[in-house]
Motif scaffolding. Sequence first.
Motif, PDB file in Angstrom:
ATOM      1  N   PRO A 138      -7.378 -40.344 -94.962  1.00  0.00           N
ATOM      2  CA  PRO A 138      -7.162 -40.020 -93.549  1.00  0.00           C
ATOM      3  C   PRO A 138      -6.723 -38.577 -93.353  1.00  0.00           C
ATOM      4  CG  PRO A 138      -6.231 -42.146 -94.059  1.00  0.00           C
ATOM      5  CD  PRO A 138      -6.619 -41.529 -95.374  1.00  0.00           C
ATOM      6  N   GLU A 139      -6.963 -38.059 -92.153  1.00  0.00           N
ATOM      7  CA  GLU A 139      -6.710 -36.655 -91.840  1.00  0.00           C
ATOM      8  C   GLU A 139      -5.837 -36.533 -90.588  1.00  0.00           C
ATOM      9  OE1 GLU A 139     -10.531 -34.997 -90.782  1.00  0.00           O
ATOM     10  OE2 GLU A 139     -10.753 -36.401 -89.122  1.00  0.00           O
ATOM     11  N   PHE A 140      -5.146 -35.405 -90.498  1.00  0.00           N
ATOM     12  CA  PHE A 140      -4.427 -35.009 -89.296  1.00  0.00           C
ATOM     13  C   PHE A 140      -3.536 -36.117 -88.725  1.00  0.00           C
ATOM     14  CE2 PHE A 140      -8.071 -32.110 -89.574  1.00  0.00           C
ATOM     15  CZ  PHE A 140      -7.366 -30.927 -89.746  1.00  0.00           C
ATOM     16  N   ALA A 141      -2.741 -36.678 -89.623  1.00  0.00           N
ATOM     17  CA  ALA A 141      -1.706 -37.660 -89.288  1.00  0.00           C
ATOM     18  C   ALA A 141      -2.252 -38.999 -88.815  1.00  0.00           C
ATOM     19  CB  ALA A 141      -0.719 -37.106 -88.256  1.00  0.00           C
ATOM     20  N   SER A 142      -3.538 -39.260 -89.012  1.00  0.00           N
ATOM     21  CA  SER A 142      -4.090 -40.538 -88.560  1.00  0.00           C
ATOM     22  C   SER A 142      -3.509 -41.712 -89.334  1.00  0.00           C
ATOM     23  CB  SER A 142      -5.623 -40.540 -88.665  1.00  0.00           C
ATOM     24  OG  SER A 142      -6.065 -40.223 -89.967  1.00  0.00           O
ATOM     25  N   SER A 143      -3.088 -41.501 -90.585  1.00  0.00           N
ATOM     26  CA  SER A 143      -2.485 -42.600 -91.342  1.00  0.00           C
ATOM     27  C   SER A 143      -1.165 -43.046 -90.718  1.00  0.00           C
ATOM     28  CB  SER A 143      -2.257 -42.180 -92.804  1.00  0.00           C
ATOM     29  OG  SER A 143      -1.288 -41.144 -92.893  1.00  0.00           O
ATOM     30  N   MET A 144      -0.510 -42.149 -90.000  1.00  0.00           N
ATOM     31  CA  MET A 144       0.748 -42.480 -89.337  1.00  0.00           C
ATOM     32  C   MET A 144       0.532 -42.894 -87.879  1.00  0.00           C
ATOM     33  SD  MET A 144       4.154 -40.089 -88.782  1.00  0.00           S
ATOM     34  CE  MET A 144       3.400 -39.015 -87.556  1.00  0.00           C
ATOM     35  N   VAL A 145      -0.188 -42.067 -87.135  1.00  0.00           N
ATOM     36  CA  VAL A 145      -0.299 -42.271 -85.686  1.00  0.00           C
ATOM     37  C   VAL A 145      -1.109 -43.524 -85.360  1.00  0.00           C
ATOM     38  CG1 VAL A 145      -1.073 -41.268 -83.504  1.00  0.00           C
ATOM     39  CG2 VAL A 145      -0.075 -39.805 -85.271  1.00  0.00           C
ATOM     40  N   PHE A 146      -2.187 -43.765 -86.092  1.00  0.00           N
ATOM     41  CA  PHE A 146      -3.054 -44.894 -85.760  1.00  0.00           C
ATOM     42  C   PHE A 146      -2.321 -46.224 -85.910  1.00  0.00           C
ATOM     43  CE2 PHE A 146      -7.002 -47.553 -86.533  1.00  0.00           C
ATOM     44  CZ  PHE A 146      -7.422 -47.506 -85.214  1.00  0.00           C
ATOM     45  N   GLN A 147      -1.543 -46.357 -86.987  1.00  0.00           N
ATOM     46  CA  GLN A 147      -0.826 -47.633 -87.159  1.00  0.00           C
ATOM     47  C   GLN A 147       0.315 -47.761 -86.166  1.00  0.00           C
ATOM     48  OE1 GLN A 147       1.847 -48.473 -90.479  1.00  0.00           O
ATOM     49  NE2 GLN A 147       1.339 -46.485 -91.373  1.00  0.00           N
ATOM     50  N   GLN A 148       0.883 -46.652 -85.694  1.00  0.00           N
ATOM     51  CA  GLN A 148       1.888 -46.719 -84.642  1.00  0.00           C
ATOM     52  C   GLN A 148       1.287 -47.284 -83.357  1.00  0.00           C
ATOM     53  OE1 GLN A 148       3.298 -42.670 -84.373  1.00  0.00           O
ATOM     54  NE2 GLN A 148       4.890 -42.970 -85.912  1.00  0.00           N
ATOM     55  N   ILE A 149       0.024 -46.965 -83.110  1.00  0.00           N
ATOM     56  CA  ILE A 149      -0.634 -47.403 -81.884  1.00  0.00           C
ATOM     57  C   ILE A 149      -1.124 -48.850 -81.989  1.00  0.00           C
ATOM     58  CG2 ILE A 149      -2.586 -46.987 -80.313  1.00  0.00           C
ATOM     59  CD1 ILE A 149      -2.469 -44.033 -81.195  1.00  0.00           C
ATOM     60  N   VAL A 150      -1.809 -49.183 -83.089  1.00  0.00           N
ATOM     61  CA  VAL A 150      -2.504 -50.474 -83.158  1.00  0.00           C
ATOM     62  C   VAL A 150      -1.870 -51.464 -84.119  1.00  0.00           C
ATOM     63  CG1 VAL A 150      -4.661 -49.288 -82.587  1.00  0.00           C
ATOM     64  CG2 VAL A 150      -4.168 -49.827 -84.980  1.00  0.00           C
ATOM     65  N   GLY A 151      -0.873 -51.041 -84.896  1.00  0.00           N
ATOM     66  CA  GLY A 151      -0.274 -51.923 -85.887  1.00  0.00           C
ATOM     67  C   GLY A 151      -0.873 -51.712 -87.274  1.00  0.00           C
ATOM     68  N   TYR A 152      -0.094 -52.088 -88.294  1.00  0.00           N
ATOM     69  CA  TYR A 152      -0.498 -51.785 -89.666  1.00  0.00           C
ATOM     70  C   TYR A 152      -1.810 -52.452 -90.065  1.00  0.00           C
ATOM     71  CZ  TYR A 152      -0.592 -51.340 -94.704  1.00  0.00           C
ATOM     72  OH  TYR A 152      -0.998 -51.057 -95.982  1.00  0.00           O
ATOM     73  N   GLN A 153      -1.946 -53.764 -89.828  1.00  0.00           N
ATOM     74  CA  GLN A 153      -3.123 -54.482 -90.329  1.00  0.00           C
ATOM     75  C   GLN A 153      -4.420 -53.958 -89.721  1.00  0.00           C
ATOM     76  OE1 GLN A 153      -0.189 -56.053 -89.911  1.00  0.00           O
ATOM     77  NE2 GLN A 153       0.054 -56.521 -92.092  1.00  0.00           N
ATOM     78  N   ARG A 154      -4.399 -53.736 -88.415  1.00  0.00           N
ATOM     79  CA  ARG A 154      -5.609 -53.215 -87.781  1.00  0.00           C
ATOM     80  C   ARG A 154      -5.915 -51.807 -88.272  1.00  0.00           C
ATOM     81  NH1 ARG A 154      -4.536 -55.487 -81.626  1.00  0.00           N
ATOM     82  NH2 ARG A 154      -5.832 -57.351 -81.796  1.00  0.00           N
ATOM     83  N   ALA A 155      -4.885 -50.989 -88.417  1.00  0.00           N
ATOM     84  CA  ALA A 155      -5.098 -49.634 -88.923  1.00  0.00           C
ATOM     85  C   ALA A 155      -5.632 -49.668 -90.350  1.00  0.00           C
ATOM     86  CB  ALA A 155      -3.795 -48.837 -88.859  1.00  0.00           C
ATOM     87  N   ALA A 156      -5.075 -50.556 -91.175  1.00  0.00           N
ATOM     88  CA  ALA A 156      -5.531 -50.667 -92.561  1.00  0.00           C
ATOM     89  C   ALA A 156      -6.997 -51.044 -92.622  1.00  0.00           C
ATOM     90  CB  ALA A 156      -4.679 -51.703 -93.306  1.00  0.00           C
ATOM     91  N   GLU A 157      -7.409 -51.977 -91.777  1.00  0.00           N
ATOM     92  CA  GLU A 157      -8.812 -52.409 -91.758  1.00  0.00           C
ATOM     93  C   GLU A 157      -9.735 -51.244 -91.424  1.00  0.00           C
ATOM     94  OE1 GLU A 157     -11.008 -56.255 -90.019  1.00  0.00           O
ATOM     95  OE2 GLU A 157     -10.184 -54.953 -88.469  1.00  0.00           O
ATOM     96  N   LYS A 158      -9.395 -50.478 -90.388  1.00  0.00           N
ATOM     97  CA  LYS A 158     -10.276 -49.398 -89.939  1.00  0.00           C
ATOM     98  C   LYS A 158     -10.243 -48.194 -90.882  1.00  0.00           C
ATOM     99  CE  LYS A 158     -11.138 -52.066 -86.555  1.00  0.00           C
ATOM    100  NZ  LYS A 158     -12.215 -53.052 -86.773  1.00  0.00           N
ATOM    101  N   LEU A 159      -9.063 -47.908 -91.443  1.00  0.00           N
ATOM    102  CA  LEU A 159      -8.960 -46.740 -92.311  1.00  0.00           C
ATOM    103  C   LEU A 159      -9.413 -47.020 -93.742  1.00  0.00           C
ATOM    104  CD1 LEU A 159      -5.561 -45.273 -91.050  1.00  0.00           C
ATOM    105  CD2 LEU A 159      -7.806 -44.191 -90.849  1.00  0.00           C
ATOM    106  N   MET A 160      -9.171 -48.231 -94.238  1.00  0.00           N
ATOM    107  CA  MET A 160      -9.579 -48.536 -95.615  1.00  0.00           C
ATOM    108  C   MET A 160     -11.075 -48.826 -95.719  1.00  0.00           C
ATOM    109  SD  MET A 160      -6.408 -50.772 -97.126  1.00  0.00           S
ATOM    110  CE  MET A 160      -4.767 -50.070 -97.277  1.00  0.00           C
ATOM    111  N   LEU A 161     -11.605 -49.625 -94.787  1.00  0.00           N
ATOM    112  CA  LEU A 161     -13.034 -49.958 -94.837  1.00  0.00           C
ATOM    113  C   LEU A 161     -13.898 -48.855 -94.231  1.00  0.00           C
ATOM    114  CD1 LEU A 161     -12.953 -53.753 -93.877  1.00  0.00           C
ATOM    115  CD2 LEU A 161     -13.229 -52.734 -96.149  1.00  0.00           C
ATOM    116  N   GLY A 162     -13.357 -48.145 -93.255  1.00  0.00           N
ATOM    117  CA  GLY A 162     -14.094 -47.045 -92.633  1.00  0.00           C
ATOM    118  C   GLY A 162     -15.258 -47.479 -91.772  1.00  0.00           C
ATOM    119  N   GLU A 163     -15.285 -48.743 -91.370  1.00  0.00           N
ATOM    120  CA  GLU A 163     -16.422 -49.256 -90.600  1.00  0.00           C
ATOM    121  C   GLU A 163     -16.247 -48.975 -89.110  1.00  0.00           C
ATOM    122  OE1 GLU A 163     -17.358 -52.995 -93.652  1.00  0.00           O
ATOM    123  OE2 GLU A 163     -16.383 -53.354 -91.717  1.00  0.00           O
ATOM    124  N   ALA A 164     -17.378 -48.830 -88.429  1.00  0.00           N
ATOM    125  CA  ALA A 164     -17.356 -48.533 -86.990  1.00  0.00           C
ATOM    126  C   ALA A 164     -16.845 -49.729 -86.199  1.00  0.00           C
ATOM    127  CB  ALA A 164     -18.761 -48.150 -86.530  1.00  0.00           C
TER     128      ALA A 164
END
Length: 258
Positions: A138-164
């Motif tokens: 992840p880039e530009f604090a997305s590993s932190m900000v995205f999970q703050q917005i949507v929660g850890y599990q949802r962020a993990a799914e989108k950032l780890m799998l990278g699927e649209a």
Amino acid sequence: MDIQTQTEQGVLTIQFNRPEKKNAITQSMYQTMADALRAAETDSAVRAILITGQPEIFTAGNDLEDFMKNASSFATSTAVPPVYQFMQALNESSKPVIAAVSGAAVGIGTTLLMHCDLIYLAENAKLSMPFTQLGLCPEFASSMVFQQIVGYQRAAEKLMLGEAFSAQEAMEMGFVNKVLPLAELLPYAQQVAAKLVALPAASIRVTKRLMKANQPAAIQAKMVEENQHFAAMLAAPEAREAFMAFFQKRKPDFSQFN
């Protein structure tokens, strides 16, 4: 111009305008946007900022040819890269930033949304952060900000799998404010911008500062940390395989790497 900027009735509009290349972003485009945001910060005529693209595409993310041409300088140059200047300026903007997104928003096209205040999507919007698919992180604090917005599990799914994921899914996870028919997207975002312009500028600035509290400094620190990992991974074999596969139009093979 690949980036069009216009200030009208208190709103600075920054528009991706390279549809023939799916609005893929070059370093010169980042510099133009960074300069526009920095100028807006001290321009009393600008009271709100709107970032948008084309009806069929927001942005395909980094222009990979331009990106790879400049990749070696990211880790070695003492100058601040234009992409970093842009994201810093976006993170530090004291004025409200609205994003109106239609079509694909790939990579940094989705990352930059995390640093906007209001996000509106057209029904045809599709977001993705395919960093792991490119052997990156992840880039530009997305590993932190995205999970703050949507929660850890949802962020993990989108950032780890990278699927649209779709506009509706983005709405359901609380990432965006509203999903609209394509024809209504830009007019609606412009109406919201006009409402912000009509309110006391000082009230908007203070409200944003209070809501963000110490976030800009924390985000800046996370940006530095992610950038160090990103630069290292960019030079690693996995990323070379991913980019080579992209240019050769084949599926990458990561099985050879631990």
